[in-house]
Design a protein around this motif. Structure first.
Motif, PDB file in Angstrom:
ATOM      1  N   VAL A 157      28.115  62.551  49.169  1.00 10.63           N
ATOM      2  CA  VAL A 157      27.250  62.344  49.718  1.00 10.63           C
ATOM      3  C   VAL A 157      28.115  63.774  50.644  1.00 10.63           C
ATOM      4  O   VAL A 157      29.549  63.636  50.485  1.00 10.63           O
ATOM      5  CB  VAL A 157      26.977  61.270  51.126  1.00 10.63           C
ATOM      6  N   GLN A 158      27.839  65.072  50.983  1.00  8.54           N
ATOM      7  CA  GLN A 158      28.153  66.290  51.890  1.00  8.54           C
ATOM      8  C   GLN A 158      27.287  65.685  53.113  1.00  8.54           C
ATOM      9  O   GLN A 158      26.077  65.646  53.185  1.00  8.54           O
ATOM     10  CB  GLN A 158      28.428  66.815  51.427  1.00  8.54           C
ATOM     11  N   LEU A 159      28.528  65.648  54.476  1.00 12.93           N
ATOM     12  CA  LEU A 159      27.861  66.099  55.398  1.00 12.93           C
ATOM     13  C   LEU A 159      27.495  67.165  56.416  1.00 12.93           C
ATOM     14  O   LEU A 159      28.275  67.624  55.703  1.00 12.93           O
ATOM     15  CB  LEU A 159      28.524  64.927  56.519  1.00 12.93           C
ATOM     16  N   LYS A 160      27.379  67.047  57.467  1.00 12.85           N
ATOM     17  CA  LYS A 160      27.245  68.447  58.080  1.00 12.85           C
ATOM     18  C   LYS A 160      28.404  68.548  59.195  1.00 12.85           C
ATOM     19  O   LYS A 160      28.528  67.352  59.355  1.00 12.85           O
ATOM     20  CB  LYS A 160      25.912  68.799  59.075  1.00 12.85           C
ATOM     21  N   ALA A 161      28.455  69.619  59.277  1.00 12.92           N
ATOM     22  CA  ALA A 161      29.847  69.578  60.290  1.00 12.92           C
ATOM     23  C   ALA A 161      29.979  69.421  61.381  1.00 12.92           C
ATOM     24  O   ALA A 161      28.858  69.012  61.696  1.00 12.92           O
ATOM     25  CB  ALA A 161      30.302  70.659  59.846  1.00 12.92           C
ATOM     26  N   ASP A 162      30.916  67.684  61.552  1.00 20.57           N
ATOM     27  CA  ASP A 162      30.591  66.762  62.980  1.00 20.57           C
ATOM     28  C   ASP A 162      29.586  66.473  63.110  1.00 20.57           C
ATOM     29  O   ASP A 162      29.811  66.549  64.511  1.00 20.57           O
ATOM     30  CB  ASP A 162      31.373  68.152  63.324  1.00 20.57           C
ATOM     31  N   SER A 163      29.370  65.550  61.416  1.00 23.49           N
ATOM     32  CA  SER A 163      28.515  64.831  62.077  1.00 23.49           C
ATOM     33  C   SER A 163      28.085  63.666  61.061  1.00 23.49           C
ATOM     34  O   SER A 163      28.451  64.034  59.972  1.00 23.49           O
ATOM     35  CB  SER A 163      26.825  66.114  61.995  1.00 23.49           C
ATOM     36  N   LEU A 164      26.787  62.751  61.239  1.00 25.58           N
ATOM     37  CA  LEU A 164      26.352  61.799  60.468  1.00 25.58           C
ATOM     38  C   LEU A 164      25.344  62.546  59.895  1.00 25.58           C
ATOM     39  O   LEU A 164      24.564  61.894  59.075  1.00 25.58           O
ATOM     40  CB  LEU A 164      26.422  60.597  61.161  1.00 25.58           C
ATOM     41  N   VAL A 165      24.775  63.464  59.812  1.00 25.50           N
ATOM     42  CA  VAL A 165      23.277  64.071  59.249  1.00 25.50           C
ATOM     43  C   VAL A 165      23.696  64.898  57.844  1.00 25.50           C
ATOM     44  O   VAL A 165      24.858  65.888  57.636  1.00 25.50           O
ATOM     45  CB  VAL A 165      22.446  65.093  59.645  1.00 25.50           C
ATOM     46  N   ILE A 166      23.381  63.882  56.984  1.00 30.14           N
ATOM     47  CA  ILE A 166      23.185  64.823  55.537  1.00 30.14           C
ATOM     48  C   ILE A 166      22.763  65.849  55.468  1.00 30.14           C
ATOM     49  O   ILE A 166      21.596  66.595  55.561  1.00 30.14           O
ATOM     50  CB  ILE A 166      22.570  63.972  54.442  1.00 30.14           C
ATOM     51  N   ASP A 167      24.083  66.958  54.897  1.00 29.70           N
ATOM     52  CA  ASP A 167      23.643  67.978  53.733  1.00 29.70           C
ATOM     53  C   ASP A 167      23.168  68.150  52.912  1.00 29.70           C
ATOM     54  O   ASP A 167      22.047  68.495  52.735  1.00 29.70           O
ATOM     55  CB  ASP A 167      24.627  69.258  53.785  1.00 29.70           C
ATOM     56  N   LYS A 168      23.597  67.554  51.900  1.00 30.45           N
ATOM     57  CA  LYS A 168      23.116  66.838  50.338  1.00 30.45           C
ATOM     58  C   LYS A 168      24.241  65.585  50.117  1.00 30.45           C
ATOM     59  O   LYS A 168      24.820  65.364  50.374  1.00 30.45           O
ATOM     60  CB  LYS A 168      23.733  68.084  49.501  1.00 30.45           C
ATOM     61  N   TYR A 169      23.884  65.124  48.699  1.00 27.05           N
ATOM     62  CA  TYR A 169      23.902  63.742  48.244  1.00 27.05           C
ATOM     63  C   TYR A 169      23.083  63.577  47.042  1.00 27.05           C
ATOM     64  O   TYR A 169      22.074  64.810  46.075  1.00 27.05           O
ATOM     65  CB  TYR A 169      22.546  63.013  48.821  1.00 27.05           C
ATOM     66  N   LYS A 170      23.741  63.228  46.005  1.00 27.36           N
ATOM     67  CA  LYS A 170      23.716  62.995  44.649  1.00 27.36           C
ATOM     68  C   LYS A 170      23.433  61.374  44.106  1.00 27.36           C
ATOM     69  O   LYS A 170      24.614  60.688  44.871  1.00 27.36           O
ATOM     70  CB  LYS A 170      24.307  63.522  43.374  1.00 27.36           C
ATOM     71  N   ILE A 171      22.882  60.730  43.431  1.00 25.90           N
ATOM     72  CA  ILE A 171      23.173  59.152  43.065  1.00 25.90           C
ATOM     73  C   ILE A 171      23.010  59.613  41.256  1.00 25.90           C
ATOM     74  O   ILE A 171      21.452  60.338  40.869  1.00 25.90           O
ATOM     75  CB  ILE A 171      21.942  58.511  43.435  1.00 25.90           C
TER      76      ILE A 171
END
Length: 372
Positions: free
Chosen positions: A46-60
């Motif tokens: 998981v990568q978050l948007k800067a300084d937040s708990l909003v997901i920028d992108k992810y992979k499983i």
């Protein structure tokens, strides 16, 4: 590496006692990290948007059966390969990662310290007490002081199990990725939910349950204040394989790495209820709830209220019929923990979000999201 790891744990676990220093270790600030969670069924990035708990992108990346079992990595080379290939496919914006290890990789102790003249003597006292208590001289540890009163100094100690650490160190070295922080599963989840529960009334009793493939984890909060953690081992593989044989293609493993991945298609996407599986999961949840209530009463002198709120996450929480069966134990109907994050992450499938909570917390390392 190991000393830095232990310090990360201590700082993450005791940050309240240290006036929330916002993850500053040994004179430098942890850089923004990509979160990598290695679980029994998948590697989640998981990568978050800067300084937040909003997901920028992810992979499983789903794992085959028995590659990881109850926190034990059985195929180090293959897991390292999955992480390395996944990293290249993910194309992260940051070069540093945070990973997690199981709760059983560390031991917590509290020691009352005598009056000593310097930190060296204090270190020696802690080591001697731990060596005697654990009957093991080959340990690594760190500690922080809970009370600076010279007449009543209590040290909260973190002891690392070397064999567990070495598993993850091997994976790190083989994958060639730069690791900035190593966390412990329940501490990572505690940190995340302290932020997600920030607007809850200070007297509201809350239980958070993760319904995973091989473990059920339970966390108790009063408002956003963490109270206790517990976990139990579970096993539904035989039941799921029976479902796969009955409802699906007998040769499913030709197309699917894991029966858990296949079950998502057979049950969740079709909204099919398998009563045996639902009963088994609900029975284990009942055991967990009883343990949490007993521990809260014995250890914390806290009698959990009848109107307690419950939030679920983990892949098995979405299995049709599970939520309804668990609801019988509560006055208020349990909810999915994705309610806390879905507003800003609604472009992602709910079934994926339910599996990403630990990886989200790990990706928060280095982010400036602290509200205090």
């Amino acid at each position: 590496m190991l000393g830095f790891f232990i310090w990360c744990i201590a700082m993450r676990y005791f940050r309240k006692l240290l006036q929330r220093l916002q993850r500053v270790f040994f004179g430098y600030t942890t850089p923004r990290c990509i979160g990598i969670d290695i679980s029994t069924t998948a590697v989640k990035i998981v990568q978050l948007k800067a300084d937040s708990l909003v997901i920028d992108k992810y992979k499983i990346f789903n794992l085959a059966k028995n590659q990881v079992s109850e926190g034990v990595i059985n195929d180090i080379e293959r897991i390292a390969e999955v992480i390395q290939n996944g990293w290249l496919e993910f194309k992260p914006d940051y070069e540093d990662v945070a990973i997690t290890i199981p709760q059983n990789a560390v031991i917590m102790r509290e020691l009352k310290l005598p009056e000593v003249s310097n930190s060296y003597k204090m270190d020696e006292f802690v080591r001697e007490q731990l060596t005697k208590d654990l009957d093991n001289e080959d340990i690594d540890f760190d500690y922080v002081l809970k009370d600076t009163n010279p007449d009543n100094q209590i040290a909260s100690v973190v002891v690392a199990k070397k064999e567990k650490i070495e598993e993850y160190q091997a994976i790190i070295q083989m994958s060639g990725i730069k690791v900035a922080a190593i966390d412990v599963e329940n501490y990572a989840l505690q940190f995340l939910f302290e932020h997600l529960l920030v607007d809850k009334p200070s007297n509201q009793h809350i239980i958070i349950l993760e319904l995973g493939a091989t473990r059920i984890k339970g966390l108790v909060f009063v408002g956003k204040l963490f109270i206790l953690f517990n976990e139990i081992n579970v096993n539904y593989t035989t039941l799921m394989e029976e479902i796969a044989t009955e409802l699906g293609d007998p040769n499913y493993l030709r197309n699917y790495k894991s029966v858990y991945e296949y079950i998502n298609e057979l049950l969740i996407s079709r909204n099919h209820i398998d009563r045996n599986l639902v009963t088994a999961i609900a029975s284990d949840v009942a055991k967990m709830l009883q343990q949490l209530k007993s521990n809260a009463l014995v250890e914390k002198k806290l009698n959990l209220s009848k109107d307690i709120e419950c939030y679920l996450f983990g892949g098995n929480a979405l299995i049709p019929g599970v939520l309804e069966e668990i609801s019988q134990h509560f006055t208020k109907r349990p909810m999915y923990a994705t309610d806390f994050i879905y507003k800003n992450n609604d472009r992602f499938p709910k079934i994926d979000l339910m599996r990403l909570f630990t990886a989200i917390s790990l990706a928060s390392w280095g982010q400036k999201i602290d509200k205090n």
